[in-house]
Design a protein around this motif. Sequence first.
Motif, PDB file in Angstrom:
ATOM      1  N   ILE A  57      46.837  20.318  30.072  1.00  0.00           N
ATOM      2  CA  ILE A  57      46.694  19.818  31.439  1.00  0.00           C
ATOM      3  C   ILE A  57      45.678  20.613  32.250  1.00  0.00           C
ATOM      4  CG2 ILE A  57      49.009  18.816  31.500  1.00  0.00           C
ATOM      5  CD1 ILE A  57      50.024  21.295  32.880  1.00  0.00           C
ATOM      6  N   HIS A  58      45.280  21.795  31.759  1.00  0.00           N
ATOM      7  CA  HIS A  58      44.259  22.602  32.427  1.00  0.00           C
ATOM      8  C   HIS A  58      43.107  22.807  31.442  1.00  0.00           C
ATOM      9  CE1 HIS A  58      47.277  23.453  35.490  1.00  0.00           C
ATOM     10  NE2 HIS A  58      48.100  23.807  34.524  1.00  0.00           N
ATOM     11  N   ARG A  59      41.922  22.421  31.842  1.00  0.00           N
ATOM     12  CA  ARG A  59      40.775  22.497  30.930  1.00  0.00           C
ATOM     13  C   ARG A  59      39.608  23.198  31.603  1.00  0.00           C
ATOM     14  NH1 ARG A  59      41.361  18.616  26.732  1.00  0.00           N
ATOM     15  NH2 ARG A  59      43.113  17.168  27.072  1.00  0.00           N
ATOM     16  N   GLY A  60      38.647  23.646  30.785  1.00  0.00           N
ATOM     17  CA  GLY A  60      37.406  24.201  31.300  1.00  0.00           C
ATOM     18  C   GLY A  60      37.613  25.308  32.313  1.00  0.00           C
ATOM     19  N   GLN A  61      36.919  25.185  33.457  1.00  0.00           N
ATOM     20  CA  GLN A  61      36.957  26.233  34.475  1.00  0.00           C
ATOM     21  C   GLN A  61      38.346  26.397  35.083  1.00  0.00           C
ATOM     22  OE1 GLN A  61      34.615  28.424  35.105  1.00  0.00           O
ATOM     23  NE2 GLN A  61      33.265  27.466  33.585  1.00  0.00           N
ATOM     24  N   ASN A  62      39.121  25.330  35.125  1.00  0.00           N
ATOM     25  CA  ASN A  62      40.478  25.427  35.656  1.00  0.00           C
ATOM     26  C   ASN A  62      41.330  26.329  34.765  1.00  0.00           C
ATOM     27  OD1 ASN A  62      42.702  24.969  37.279  1.00  0.00           O
ATOM     28  ND2 ASN A  62      43.270  23.064  36.243  1.00  0.00           N
ATOM     29  N   ALA A  63      41.218  26.146  33.449  1.00  0.00           N
ATOM     30  CA  ALA A  63      41.952  26.998  32.513  1.00  0.00           C
ATOM     31  C   ALA A  63      41.483  28.444  32.613  1.00  0.00           C
ATOM     32  CB  ALA A  63      41.772  26.479  31.085  1.00  0.00           C
ATOM     33  N   ILE A  64      40.175  28.624  32.795  1.00  0.00           N
ATOM     34  CA  ILE A  64      39.620  29.974  32.928  1.00  0.00           C
ATOM     35  C   ILE A  64      40.166  30.656  34.186  1.00  0.00           C
ATOM     36  CG2 ILE A  64      37.506  31.278  33.385  1.00  0.00           C
ATOM     37  CD1 ILE A  64      36.052  29.296  31.525  1.00  0.00           C
ATOM     38  N   ARG A  65      40.237  29.921  35.294  1.00  0.00           N
ATOM     39  CA  ARG A  65      40.775  30.500  36.537  1.00  0.00           C
ATOM     40  C   ARG A  65      42.223  30.953  36.333  1.00  0.00           C
ATOM     41  NH1 ARG A  65      37.610  26.473  39.070  1.00  0.00           N
ATOM     42  NH2 ARG A  65      39.326  24.968  38.949  1.00  0.00           N
ATOM     43  N   ARG A  66      42.983  30.158  35.605  1.00  0.00           N
ATOM     44  CA  ARG A  66      44.373  30.535  35.357  1.00  0.00           C
ATOM     45  C   ARG A  66      44.448  31.808  34.511  1.00  0.00           C
ATOM     46  NH1 ARG A  66      48.622  27.297  35.872  1.00  0.00           N
ATOM     47  NH2 ARG A  66      49.468  27.752  33.794  1.00  0.00           N
ATOM     48  N   ALA A  67      43.648  31.867  33.460  1.00  0.00           N
ATOM     49  CA  ALA A  67      43.655  33.059  32.614  1.00  0.00           C
ATOM     50  C   ALA A  67      43.198  34.282  33.407  1.00  0.00           C
ATOM     51  CB  ALA A  67      42.759  32.838  31.397  1.00  0.00           C
ATOM     52  N   ARG A  68      42.188  34.109  34.258  1.00  0.00           N
ATOM     53  CA  ARG A  68      41.695  35.228  35.067  1.00  0.00           C
ATOM     54  C   ARG A  68      42.740  35.731  36.051  1.00  0.00           C
ATOM     55  NH1 ARG A  68      35.522  33.035  36.040  1.00  0.00           N
ATOM     56  NH2 ARG A  68      34.521  34.347  34.446  1.00  0.00           N
ATOM     57  N   SER A  69      43.647  34.870  36.451  1.00  0.00           N
ATOM     58  CA  SER A  69      44.670  35.278  37.410  1.00  0.00           C
ATOM     59  C   SER A  69      45.598  36.335  36.827  1.00  0.00           C
ATOM     60  CB  SER A  69      45.490  34.064  37.857  1.00  0.00           C
ATOM     61  OG  SER A  69      46.369  33.615  36.828  1.00  0.00           O
ATOM     62  N   ARG A  70      45.558  36.523  35.509  1.00  0.00           N
ATOM     63  CA  ARG A  70      46.438  37.506  34.877  1.00  0.00           C
ATOM     64  C   ARG A  70      45.679  38.727  34.360  1.00  0.00           C
ATOM     65  NH1 ARG A  70      50.638  34.172  31.146  1.00  0.00           N
ATOM     66  NH2 ARG A  70      51.143  36.327  30.547  1.00  0.00           N
ATOM     67  N   ILE A  71      44.389  38.835  34.682  1.00  0.00           N
ATOM     68  CA  ILE A  71      43.620  40.002  34.256  1.00  0.00           C
ATOM     69  C   ILE A  71      44.250  41.272  34.829  1.00  0.00           C
ATOM     70  CG2 ILE A  71      41.415  41.220  34.573  1.00  0.00           C
ATOM     71  CD1 ILE A  71      40.003  38.562  34.248  1.00  0.00           C
ATOM     72  N   GLY A  72      44.398  42.261  33.985  1.00  0.00           N
ATOM     73  CA  GLY A  72      45.033  43.515  34.376  1.00  0.00           C
ATOM     74  C   GLY A  72      46.513  43.565  34.062  1.00  0.00           C
ATOM     75  N   GLU A  73      47.107  42.425  33.743  1.00  0.00           N
ATOM     76  CA  GLU A  73      48.538  42.396  33.406  1.00  0.00           C
ATOM     77  C   GLU A  73      48.809  43.248  32.177  1.00  0.00           C
ATOM     78  OE1 GLU A  73      50.676  38.498  33.258  1.00  0.00           O
ATOM     79  OE2 GLU A  73      51.053  39.081  31.166  1.00  0.00           O
ATOM     80  N   ASN A  74      49.877  44.008  32.205  1.00  0.00           N
ATOM     81  CA  ASN A  74      50.236  44.850  31.055  1.00  0.00           C
ATOM     82  C   ASN A  74      51.711  44.671  30.693  1.00  0.00           C
ATOM     83  OD1 ASN A  74      51.291  46.127  33.282  1.00  0.00           O
ATOM     84  ND2 ASN A  74      50.726  48.193  32.627  1.00  0.00           N
ATOM     85  N   LYS A  75      52.121  43.415  30.631  1.00  0.00           N
ATOM     86  CA  LYS A  75      53.513  43.073  30.316  1.00  0.00           C
ATOM     87  C   LYS A  75      53.650  42.593  28.875  1.00  0.00           C
ATOM     88  CE  LYS A  75      54.462  41.791  35.113  1.00  0.00           C
ATOM     89  NZ  LYS A  75      54.883  40.704  36.031  1.00  0.00           N
TER      90      LYS A  75
END
Length: 214
Positions: A109-127
């Motif tokens: 349901i999330h493709r291209g730049q939308n999927a990238i924005r979602r993945a970027r929202s978790r940058i730095g996560e260490n869980k």
Amino acid sequence: MVLKYKATRITSLGSLKPGDHIRVCRMVYNHHMMVIKVINNGLLLRVIHYTESEYRQASVGAATSAALPSSFSLSNGTDIAKVKEENIFVDPQEDRVELLEYDDPEVAIHRGQNAIRRARSRIGENKFDFVLTNCESLINWAITGREETGQGQVAIVAGAAAAAAAAAAVGVVGLVAVATIGIPGLVLSGLTFAVGVGYNMKKKKDDDENNKKN
């Protein structure tokens, strides 16, 4: 329904697009990443992935860190692996690189730049968690909204069996020493199980020897 993939081997990085879900297949593990862009005429990829943190590299050394990919690291929310965006070298002539598409395309349901924005929202996560939150589940979540992974459950069973065999062969002390300097992820994933099994085996052996003496 469990997420299932259609895997297509990639022979040229130039065929990849932003937001693609790829994995690099090794002998004992697969590492999942999201493509941001192809750079340097297809010699480098910019990706987002769950990978070893600077802390881990500093604490165990670069060579050992490379031998212990995030897919098979053991963590409990500690700074062992984190989500990063970075440039990496991938040679599709040497490594098996696969583009992953979902058997049911409607789950993406999330493709291209939308999927990238979602993945970027978790940058730095260490869980990072081996079974539930790993490199595969991160990319699945960014694209489908479902944080699913199958490799943790499969490998932990195989790893437990491999580690138990290692414990029987070298003993608990030897296995722990090997784990400290780095071993393949399958053995690491079963380390806790193996230590328990190895301890019981060693205790039984000691008890048997003591009984013979008495």
